[in-house]
Scaffold this motif. Structure first.
Motif, PDB file in Angstrom:
ATOM      1  N   GLY A  80       4.051   0.594-122.541  1.00 45.38           N
ATOM      2  CA  GLY A  80       2.858   0.964-123.283  1.00 45.38           C
ATOM      3  C   GLY A  80       1.634   0.121-122.964  1.00 45.38           C
ATOM      4  N   GLU A  81       1.762  -0.832-122.030  1.00 43.90           N
ATOM      5  CA  GLU A  81       0.640  -1.679-121.641  1.00 43.90           C
ATOM      6  C   GLU A  81      -0.031  -1.114-120.392  1.00 43.90           C
ATOM      7  N   LEU A  82      -1.313  -1.443-120.243  1.00 46.06           N
ATOM      8  CA  LEU A  82      -2.047  -0.997-119.065  1.00 46.06           C
ATOM      9  C   LEU A  82      -1.562  -1.743-117.826  1.00 46.06           C
ATOM     10  N   GLU A  83      -1.411  -1.009-116.721  1.00 46.64           N
ATOM     11  CA  GLU A  83      -1.038  -1.613-115.459  1.00 46.64           C
ATOM     12  C   GLU A  83      -2.172  -1.409-114.458  1.00 46.64           C
ATOM     13  N   TYR A  84      -2.447  -2.444-113.676  1.00 44.77           N
ATOM     14  CA  TYR A  84      -3.559  -2.442-112.750  1.00 44.77           C
ATOM     15  C   TYR A  84      -3.038  -2.445-111.311  1.00 44.77           C
ATOM     16  N   ASP A  85      -3.449  -1.469-110.518  1.00 44.14           N
ATOM     17  CA  ASP A  85      -2.991  -1.351-109.136  1.00 44.14           C
ATOM     18  C   ASP A  85      -4.200  -1.412-108.209  1.00 44.14           C
ATOM     19  N   THR A  86      -4.257  -2.472-107.413  1.00 44.89           N
ATOM     20  CA  THR A  86      -5.367  -2.625-106.478  1.00 44.89           C
ATOM     21  C   THR A  86      -5.175  -1.674-105.299  1.00 44.89           C
ATOM     22  N   ILE A  87      -6.122  -0.781-105.121  1.00 44.62           N
ATOM     23  CA  ILE A  87      -6.035   0.234-104.071  1.00 44.62           C
ATOM     24  C   ILE A  87      -6.679  -0.246-102.781  1.00 44.62           C
ATOM     25  N   LYS A  88      -7.821  -0.884-102.902  1.00 41.42           N
ATOM     26  CA  LYS A  88      -8.560  -1.277-101.701  1.00 41.42           C
ATOM     27  C   LYS A  88      -9.446  -2.481-102.015  1.00 41.42           C
ATOM     28  N   ILE A  89      -9.579  -3.376-101.025  1.00 34.95           N
ATOM     29  CA  ILE A  89     -10.517  -4.490-101.112  1.00 34.95           C
ATOM     30  C   ILE A  89     -11.333  -4.506 -99.824  1.00 34.95           C
ATOM     31  N   LEU A  90     -12.634  -4.465 -99.953  1.00 31.15           N
ATOM     32  CA  LEU A  90     -13.531  -4.503 -98.803  1.00 31.15           C
ATOM     33  C   LEU A  90     -14.367  -5.779 -98.853  1.00 31.15           C
ATOM     34  N   LYS A  91     -14.417  -6.501 -97.757  1.00 31.86           N
ATOM     35  CA  LYS A  91     -15.226  -7.709 -97.641  1.00 31.86           C
ATOM     36  C   LYS A  91     -16.289  -7.453 -96.583  1.00 31.86           C
ATOM     37  N   ASP A  92     -17.533  -7.308 -97.036  1.00 32.08           N
ATOM     38  CA  ASP A  92     -18.643  -6.982 -96.140  1.00 32.08           C
ATOM     39  C   ASP A  92     -18.308  -5.774 -95.265  1.00 32.08           C
TER      40      ASP A  92
END
Length: 238
Positions: free
Chosen positions: A80-92
């Motif tokens: 029942g808790e929110l889950e966070y899934d990182t899809i993409k990280i862009l650096k410059d």
């Protein structure tokens, strides 16, 4: 300075998710403000399904030096808790999603920024001004507010800011505030929250912008963090 960068990001992210709407005590008797509390309560279970955080490091003239953009999906976990899934990280502009992340504990400060929570109105002072302003094509009445809060270390914080409520409906359109005292190594921080109201659907946070200056001794860094929220869904009742 990498620790200071993480500090600013963490402070900002914690502010974002500190919006637990509850409904009980109502000490502010202004009619338009009361409408805002009712709207906030009715939409307490809406959460974003997707967010994009854009962190810009600026030079002293406000010119962008570097940009880090993080895409995150939010879903409901089995507990029942929110889950966070990182899809993409862009650096410059370069995709660094799969690059190893450096370990290390970063500082964070919890600041409860929600002057529309009916349950904390005893800690909120509100002043309805005579000023009005058009925000996002909506004629708004301008309020000044001060909110006393406690962070996760139970240290008292004071938020002082401005709220824009739609004149006819009381829908919160935008708030902007400063925090006192500031997080460690932070010299300046201004946060703006922009809301979206869709009749018969939801009222929710659409965008959040934080501008901050962090520094130690003679070294200073300037940041602008913008978070966009979309694909909102209603969290099931417990």
């Amino acid at each position: 300075m990498k620790q200071m960068t993480r500090l600013i990001v963490n402070c900002f992210l914690i502010i974002i998710w500190l919006i637990p709407f509850a409904a009980q005590a109502q000490s502010v008797q202004d009619t338009l403000w009361q409408k805002a509390l009712i709207i906030a309560e009715a939409n307490q279970d809406f959460v974003p399904g997707f967010m994009i955080m854009r962190m810009e490091e600026l030079d002293k003239n406000g010119k962008v030096k570097s940009i880090t953009e993080t895409w995150t999906r939010l879903t409901l976990g089995e507990n029942g808790e929110l889950e966070y899934d990182t899809i993409k990280i862009l650096k410059d502009g370069e995709d660094v999603t799969n690059e190893p992340k450096k370990s290390g504990k970063s500082e964070s400060v919890s600041v409860k920024a929600n002057p529309f929570d009916p349950d904390v109105q005893d800690d909120v002072s509100v002043n309805r001004t005579d000023r009005q302003e058009v925000i996002n094509d909506k004629q708004c009445v301008i309020y000044e507010f001060v909110q006393k809060t406690e962070d996760e270390k139970e240290d008292e914080k004071v938020l002082s800011g401005t709220a824009w409520l739609e004149k006819e409906t009381g829908v919160p359109v935008q708030i902007q505030f400063k925090t006192d005292p500031l997080p460690k190594h932070t010299k300046r921080m201004l946060t703006t929250m922009c809301y979206e109201f869709i009749p018969e659907e939801s009222w929710h946070l659409k965008e959040m912008i934080m501008e901050a200056t962090a520094g130690f001794l003679w070294i200073k860094k300037h940041f602008r963090v913008t978070v966009n929220f979309s694909e909102h869904w209603k969290k099931p009742e417990d």
